[in-house]
Motif scaffolding. Structure first.
Motif, short mmCIF file in Angstrom:
data_model
loop_
_atom_site.label_atom_id
_atom_site.label_comp_id
_atom_site.label_asym_id
_atom_site.label_seq_id
_atom_site.Cartn_x
_atom_site.Cartn_y
_atom_site.Cartn_z
N UNK A 146 0.83 -1.21 0.00
CA UNK A 146 0.00 0.00 0.00
C UNK A 146 0.86 1.26 0.00
N UNK A 147 1.96 1.22 0.71
CA UNK A 147 2.88 2.36 0.71
C UNK A 147 3.50 2.49 -0.69
N UNK A 148 3.80 1.39 -1.30
CA UNK A 148 4.46 1.41 -2.61
C UNK A 148 3.64 2.14 -3.66
N UNK A 149 2.32 1.88 -3.70
CA UNK A 149 1.50 2.43 -4.78
C UNK A 149 1.01 3.84 -4.51
N UNK A 150 1.32 4.37 -3.35
CA UNK A 150 0.89 5.73 -3.02
C UNK A 150 1.47 6.72 -4.04
N UNK A 151 0.61 7.51 -4.65
CA UNK A 151 0.99 8.53 -5.65
C UNK A 151 1.53 7.94 -6.95
N UNK A 152 1.38 6.65 -7.17
CA UNK A 152 1.88 6.04 -8.40
C UNK A 152 0.97 6.37 -9.57
N UNK A 153 1.54 6.50 -10.77
CA UNK A 153 0.70 6.65 -11.95
C UNK A 153 0.80 5.44 -12.88
N UNK A 154 1.73 4.50 -12.56
CA UNK A 154 1.82 3.25 -13.32
C UNK A 154 2.28 2.15 -12.37
N UNK A 155 1.58 1.02 -12.38
CA UNK A 155 1.95 -0.13 -11.56
C UNK A 155 2.06 -1.35 -12.45
N UNK A 156 3.20 -2.04 -12.36
CA UNK A 156 3.42 -3.26 -13.14
C UNK A 156 3.46 -4.46 -12.20
N UNK A 157 2.63 -5.44 -12.49
CA UNK A 157 2.66 -6.71 -11.76
C UNK A 157 3.55 -7.67 -12.55
N UNK A 158 4.74 -7.96 -12.02
CA UNK A 158 5.67 -8.87 -12.69
C UNK A 158 6.01 -10.05 -11.77
N UNK A 159 5.05 -10.40 -10.93
CA UNK A 159 5.22 -11.53 -10.02
C UNK A 159 4.72 -12.80 -10.70
N UNK A 160 5.04 -13.98 -10.18
CA UNK A 160 4.50 -15.22 -10.75
C UNK A 160 2.97 -15.20 -10.76
N UNK A 161 2.37 -15.93 -11.69
CA UNK A 161 0.92 -15.91 -11.84
C UNK A 161 0.20 -16.26 -10.54
N UNK A 162 0.79 -17.16 -9.77
CA UNK A 162 0.15 -17.58 -8.53
C UNK A 162 0.13 -16.53 -7.45
N UNK A 163 0.91 -15.45 -7.62
CA UNK A 163 0.97 -14.39 -6.61
C UNK A 163 0.18 -13.15 -7.02
N UNK A 164 -0.37 -13.14 -8.24
CA UNK A 164 -1.05 -11.94 -8.75
C UNK A 164 -2.22 -11.51 -7.88
N UNK A 165 -3.11 -12.44 -7.55
CA UNK A 165 -4.32 -12.05 -6.83
C UNK A 165 -4.00 -11.49 -5.46
N UNK A 166 -3.03 -12.07 -4.78
CA UNK A 166 -2.65 -11.57 -3.46
C UNK A 166 -2.20 -10.12 -3.53
N UNK A 167 -1.42 -9.79 -4.56
CA UNK A 167 -0.96 -8.40 -4.72
C UNK A 167 -2.15 -7.49 -5.01
N UNK A 168 -3.03 -7.92 -5.87
CA UNK A 168 -4.22 -7.12 -6.18
C UNK A 168 -5.03 -6.81 -4.92
N UNK A 169 -5.20 -7.81 -4.08
CA UNK A 169 -5.97 -7.60 -2.85
C UNK A 169 -5.26 -6.65 -1.90
N UNK A 170 -3.93 -6.67 -1.91
CA UNK A 170 -3.16 -5.79 -1.03
C UNK A 170 -3.24 -4.33 -1.47
N UNK A 171 -3.25 -4.09 -2.78
CA UNK A 171 -3.18 -2.71 -3.26
C UNK A 171 -4.55 -2.10 -3.57
N UNK A 172 -5.58 -2.89 -3.54
CA UNK A 172 -6.91 -2.42 -3.97
C UNK A 172 -7.32 -1.10 -3.32
#
Length: 296
Positions: free
Chosen positions: A57-83
């Motif tokens: 959540x701290x990472x995406x603060x004020x971001x204008x572009x976010x790239x998810x380059x984690x393994x496919x199995x970790x994508x949803x967890x990241x999405x839930x964290x940054x939502x």
């Protein structure tokens, strides 16, 4: 120009993008985020990222572009964290090798009417993985496939396309389902075959002699079996239907080859091999010059 790019998963793919954008002065700030402090510190030391945090959540603060380059199995967890922390106008994209699964996950987590997601897939890589393998010219002359959905904002699509074009990539668009079918045939199946061949040889009693005397053909064919097993495990699980369909087609074809060998049909074998050789030669003649031209 990107003001703040956040990369989740600073490895070969995300790291190479960061290096290319940095070389082109296209990004003011690049922030890495992940679970491995050592890897992120290494990325800092190598000059890949400007800063890092383990807090999504701290990472995406004020971001204008976010790239998810984690393994496919970790994508949803990241999405839930940054939502909850993702800025409303921030563009979200990914670098996954399968698109149907991530499109479904974004729809589930971010909502069916979410417009800022641009599914993407840079069709480039090396058998080496990790941020140490990242290079600024990885995408030169390579294809990046974007698979926008009917909800994708055209401005977000244009911004992601522009970002990849800065790296020297050739950006193309493709429907989600077609992408997963095409990549199952041209990338996913070859990797499964390489892993399977090496695994087969390891289970043979004469494996030491086989590996000791393996020639260039073995090295060339199995090169991609040195790829990241975590990434390829997830690709197999998340693009299972398309990959299984390709495996079935190959098994049928292999059975036909086996029958021709068993029954000593030399002419039929010759015709099939000639047809395959001509198809590959035509592919090299048509497409390799295009990729080579894009590398200069």
């Amino acid at each position: 120009m990107i003001n703040k790019l956040v990369i989740f998963g600073v490895g070969l793919i995300g790291g190479s993008l960061a290096l290319a954008l940095r070389e082109a002065n296209y990004c003011k700030q690049i922030v890495g985020c992940g679970r491995n402090t050592d890897n992120l510190q290494k990325a800092m030391k190598l000059g890949v990222i400007d800063s890092y945090t383990l807090d999504a959540q701290v990472a995406v603060r004020d971001a204008d572009m976010v790239l998810l380059a984690v393994p496919m199995g970790a994508m949803q967890a990241v999405l839930e964290q940054i939502k909850e922390a993702l800025p409303a106008n921030c563009i979200l994209t990914d670098a996954g090798s399968t698109k149907g699964s991530i499109v479904g996950q974004v729809r589930e987590v971010m909502g069916a009417d979410y417009t800022q997601f641009v599914p993407g897939h840079p069709v480039a890589g090396r058998e080496k993985s990790g941020v140490e393998a990242a290079v600024a010219d990885l995408y030169q002359g390579r294809r990046v496939i974007l698979t926008p959905t009917q909800n994708t904002d055209p401005k977000a699509l244009a911004a992601v396309a522009a970002m990849w074009e800065v790296t020297g990539a050739m950006v193309e668009q493709m429907p989600v389902d077609l992408h997963d079918q095409v990549l199952a045939a041209t990338s996913h199946l070859p990797h499964v075959l390489a892993f399977s061949l090496v695994d087969t040889l390891l289970n043979m009693p004469q494996q030491e002699d086989i590996l000791r005397y393996a020639a260039g053909g073995f090295r060339d064919f199995t090169r991609i079996a040195s790829s990241d097993p975590v990434m390829w495990r997830d690709i197999c699980l998340y693009n299972d239907e398309a990959i299984l369909s390709m495996i079935q087609a190959l098994q049928t074809n292999l059975s036909e080859f086996a029958k021709l060998i068993r029954e000593q049909h030399g002419e039929a074998l010759y015709q099939r091999m000639t047809k395959a050789k001509q198809a590959r030669d035509n592919y090299i003649a048509r497409f390799e010059p295009l990729q080579s031209a894009g590398q200069h």
